[in-house]
Design a protein around this motif. Structure first.
Motif, mmCIF file in Angstrom:
data_model
loop_
_atom_site.group_PDB
_atom_site.id
_atom_site.type_symbol
_atom_site.label_atom_id
_atom_site.label_comp_id
_atom_site.label_asym_id
_atom_site.label_seq_id
_atom_site.Cartn_x
_atom_site.Cartn_y
_atom_site.Cartn_z
ATOM 1 N N VAL A 74 0.862 -1.179 0.000
ATOM 2 C CA VAL A 74 0.000 0.000 0.000
ATOM 3 C C VAL A 74 0.902 1.234 0.000
ATOM 4 C CG1 VAL A 74 -1.920 -1.122 1.206
ATOM 5 C CG2 VAL A 74 -0.173 0.080 2.526
ATOM 6 N N PRO A 75 0.437 2.353 -0.571
ATOM 7 C CA PRO A 75 1.286 3.549 -0.588
ATOM 8 C C PRO A 75 1.381 4.247 0.765
ATOM 9 C CG PRO A 75 -0.792 3.992 -1.695
ATOM 10 C CD PRO A 75 -0.773 2.520 -1.368
ATOM 11 N N ASP A 76 0.360 4.081 1.626
ATOM 12 C CA ASP A 76 0.317 4.777 2.905
ATOM 13 C C ASP A 76 -0.169 3.802 3.973
ATOM 14 O OD1 ASP A 76 -0.515 6.255 5.192
ATOM 15 O OD2 ASP A 76 -0.923 8.023 3.964
ATOM 16 N N ILE A 77 0.731 3.336 4.819
ATOM 17 C CA ILE A 77 0.404 2.311 5.811
ATOM 18 C C ILE A 77 -0.614 2.812 6.836
ATOM 19 C CG2 ILE A 77 2.253 2.787 7.481
ATOM 20 C CD1 ILE A 77 1.411 -0.736 6.319
ATOM 21 N N GLU A 78 -0.512 4.074 7.244
ATOM 22 C CA GLU A 78 -1.449 4.602 8.241
ATOM 23 C C GLU A 78 -2.863 4.684 7.682
ATOM 24 O OE1 GLU A 78 -0.021 8.198 10.090
ATOM 25 O OE2 GLU A 78 1.970 7.338 10.363
ATOM 26 N N ALA A 79 -3.006 5.122 6.440
ATOM 27 C CA ALA A 79 -4.326 5.206 5.814
ATOM 28 C C ALA A 79 -4.908 3.801 5.628
ATOM 29 C CB ALA A 79 -4.236 5.925 4.465
ATOM 30 N N ALA A 80 -4.064 2.843 5.248
ATOM 31 C CA ALA A 80 -4.537 1.466 5.056
ATOM 32 C C ALA A 80 -5.008 0.875 6.377
ATOM 33 C CB ALA A 80 -3.428 0.609 4.451
ATOM 34 N N ARG A 81 -4.230 1.077 7.427
ATOM 35 C CA ARG A 81 -4.629 0.549 8.744
ATOM 36 C C ARG A 81 -5.964 1.151 9.180
ATOM 37 N NH1 ARG A 81 -1.549 -1.755 13.332
ATOM 38 N NH2 ARG A 81 -2.999 -1.717 15.063
ATOM 39 N N ALA A 82 -6.099 2.468 9.031
ATOM 40 C CA ALA A 82 -7.343 3.137 9.418
ATOM 41 C C ALA A 82 -8.521 2.586 8.627
ATOM 42 C CB ALA A 82 -7.212 4.649 9.207
ATOM 43 N N GLU A 83 -8.328 2.321 7.349
ATOM 44 C CA GLU A 83 -9.414 1.795 6.525
ATOM 45 C C GLU A 83 -9.784 0.368 6.923
ATOM 46 O OE1 GLU A 83 -10.761 1.453 1.872
ATOM 47 O OE2 GLU A 83 -9.166 2.847 2.448
ATOM 48 N N PHE A 84 -8.792 -0.483 7.167
ATOM 49 C CA PHE A 84 -9.090 -1.845 7.626
ATOM 50 C C PHE A 84 -9.841 -1.807 8.958
ATOM 51 C CE2 PHE A 84 -5.766 -3.402 4.665
ATOM 52 C CZ PHE A 84 -6.476 -4.450 4.086
ATOM 53 N N GLU A 85 -9.379 -0.992 9.888
ATOM 54 C CA GLU A 85 -10.038 -0.903 11.185
ATOM 55 C C GLU A 85 -11.455 -0.350 11.057
ATOM 56 O OE1 GLU A 85 -7.017 1.273 13.361
ATOM 57 O OE2 GLU A 85 -6.118 -0.600 14.088
ATOM 58 N N ALA A 86 -11.664 0.631 10.172
ATOM 59 C CA ALA A 86 -12.999 1.193 9.954
ATOM 60 C C ALA A 86 -13.959 0.143 9.394
ATOM 61 C CB ALA A 86 -12.921 2.394 9.013
ATOM 62 N N GLN A 87 -13.413 -0.828 8.679
ATOM 63 C CA GLN A 87 -14.226 -1.924 8.136
ATOM 64 C C GLN A 87 -14.446 -3.033 9.165
ATOM 65 O OE1 GLN A 87 -12.554 -3.437 4.476
ATOM 66 N NE2 GLN A 87 -12.274 -1.385 3.646
ATOM 67 N N GLY A 98 -9.723 -16.296 5.189
ATOM 68 C CA GLY A 98 -8.939 -17.430 5.657
ATOM 69 C C GLY A 98 -7.446 -17.304 5.430
ATOM 70 N N ILE A 99 -6.982 -16.132 4.990
ATOM 71 C CA ILE A 99 -5.560 -15.944 4.677
ATOM 72 C C ILE A 99 -4.960 -14.881 5.592
ATOM 73 C CG2 ILE A 99 -3.896 -15.273 2.905
ATOM 74 C CD1 ILE A 99 -6.078 -16.060 0.837
ATOM 75 N N LEU A 100 -3.940 -15.248 6.372
ATOM 76 C CA LEU A 100 -3.209 -14.245 7.125
ATOM 77 C C LEU A 100 -2.600 -13.293 6.104
ATOM 78 C CD1 LEU A 100 -2.069 -13.144 9.808
ATOM 79 C CD2 LEU A 100 -0.121 -14.690 9.498
ATOM 80 N N THR A 101 -2.871 -11.994 6.270
ATOM 81 C CA THR A 101 -2.460 -11.020 5.264
ATOM 82 C C THR A 101 -1.588 -9.946 5.890
ATOM 83 O OG1 THR A 101 -4.527 -11.417 4.073
ATOM 84 C CG2 THR A 101 -3.312 -9.408 3.516
ATOM 85 N N GLU A 102 -0.415 -9.771 5.305
ATOM 86 C CA GLU A 102 0.494 -8.712 5.716
ATOM 87 C C GLU A 102 0.265 -7.525 4.787
ATOM 88 O OE1 GLU A 102 5.308 -7.854 6.164
ATOM 89 O OE2 GLU A 102 4.628 -9.818 5.500
ATOM 90 N N ILE A 103 0.201 -6.347 5.375
ATOM 91 C CA ILE A 103 0.103 -5.111 4.610
ATOM 92 C C ILE A 103 1.417 -4.371 4.818
ATOM 93 C CG2 ILE A 103 -1.174 -2.960 4.274
ATOM 94 C CD1 ILE A 103 -2.783 -5.528 3.588
ATOM 95 N N LEU A 104 2.055 -3.983 3.718
ATOM 96 C CA LEU A 104 3.384 -3.410 3.748
ATOM 97 C C LEU A 104 3.384 -2.096 2.999
ATOM 98 C CD1 LEU A 104 6.735 -5.088 3.066
ATOM 99 C CD2 LEU A 104 5.896 -3.598 1.278
ATOM 100 N N GLU A 105 3.968 -1.065 3.591
ATOM 101 C CA GLU A 105 4.105 0.195 2.858
ATOM 102 C C GLU A 105 5.131 -0.024 1.749
ATOM 103 O OE1 GLU A 105 3.497 4.227 4.631
ATOM 104 O OE2 GLU A 105 5.689 4.257 4.399
ATOM 105 N N THR A 106 4.783 0.390 0.541
ATOM 106 C CA THR A 106 5.642 0.164 -0.614
ATOM 107 C C THR A 106 7.070 0.631 -0.318
ATOM 108 O OG1 THR A 106 3.767 0.470 -2.095
ATOM 109 C CG2 THR A 106 5.965 0.674 -3.069
ATOM 110 N N PRO A 107 8.033 -0.290 -0.461
ATOM 111 C CA PRO A 107 9.427 0.082 -0.191
ATOM 112 C C PRO A 107 9.905 1.197 -1.110
ATOM 113 C CG PRO A 107 9.199 -2.302 -0.311
ATOM 114 C CD PRO A 107 7.901 -1.708 -0.797
ATOM 115 N N LYS A 108 10.691 2.086 -0.556
ATOM 116 C CA LYS A 108 11.290 3.177 -1.333
ATOM 117 C C LYS A 108 12.582 2.676 -1.959
ATOM 118 C CE LYS A 108 8.106 5.814 0.503
ATOM 119 N NZ LYS A 108 6.909 5.015 0.532
#
Length: 152
Positions: A99-112, A139-149
Motif C-alpha cells: 500500500v502507498p500509505d500504511i497509516e491510511a490502510a490501517r485506518a481503513e481496515f479498522e474502519a471496516q 482465511g488468509i493471514l495477510t500482511e500489509i506493507l508500505e511500498t518500499p522506497k
C-alpha cells in the motif's frame, strides 16, 4: 481499499539450508537476500522470482518483483514456532500486499471492522507493516506493507 501489488508469499520452513537448496536446485532461483528480524526471532531469506521473456524477447511477468519469503524461527517463543509445531514440514504462512500509505490502510481496515494484529512495526523490508487476522481476510493471514522506497 484498492488491492496493491503482491509483494511476497511467506513460507515457514523447518530447515533454511534445505529450503534454499530447493528453490535454487529445483525451482532455478538465482537471487537470494537475507533480511533477518531478530526482534521477532526470525531468520528470513527472500527469493526473487524471475521475469520471463516473451517470444519477441520482451520481459514479461504478471508479478515482476514478487518474492518468496522463507521464514525460520530462531527460538520457540515466536508465532512462527507455533505454526511450525502444527505444520512440521512448514508451508504457506501469509501473503503480503503493498500500500502507498500504511497509516491510511490501517485506518481503513479498522474502519471496516477488520482485526489488525498488533501495532504497525518495521518489517523485514525495512518499511512499516501490519497483519490482518485470517478470519477477516477469507482465511488468509495477510500482511500489509508500505511500498518500499528506493534502496530497500
Amino acid at each position: 481499499m484498492k488491492l496493491g501489488r503482491l509483494n511476497h508469499i511467506g513460507v515457514v520452513v523447518p530447515d533454511m539450508d534445505q529450503a534454499v537448496a530447493f528453490w535454487r536446485d529445483v525451482m532455478g532461483a538465482t537471487s537470494f537476500h537475507e533480511a533477518d528480524v531478530p526482534q521477532d526471532g526470525l531468520h528470513i531469506i527472500f527469493v526473487d522470482t524471475p521475469t520471463h521473456s516473451t517470444s519477441s524477447g520482451q520481459a514479461h511477468s504478471g508479478m515482476d518483483g514478487t518474492q518468496m519469503e522463507l521464514i525460520q524461527p530462531l527460538n520457540e517463543e515466536t508465532a512462527v514456532s507455533a505454526f511450525l509445531a502444527k505444520n512440521p514440514a512448514g508451508g504457506q504462512h501469509h501473503v503480503c500486499f503493498e500500500v502507498p500509505d500504511i497509516e491510511a490502510a490501517r485506518a481503513e481496515f479498522e474502519a471496516q471492522g477488520k482485526r489488525v494484529l498488533g501495532p504497525t512495526r518495521i518489517g523485514a523490508h525495512g518499511t512499516p507493516i501490519f497483519f490482518v487476522h485470517p478470519k477477516d481476510m477469507g482465511g488468509i493471514l495477510t500482511e500489509i506493507l508500505e511500498t518500499p522506497k528506493e534502496g530497500h
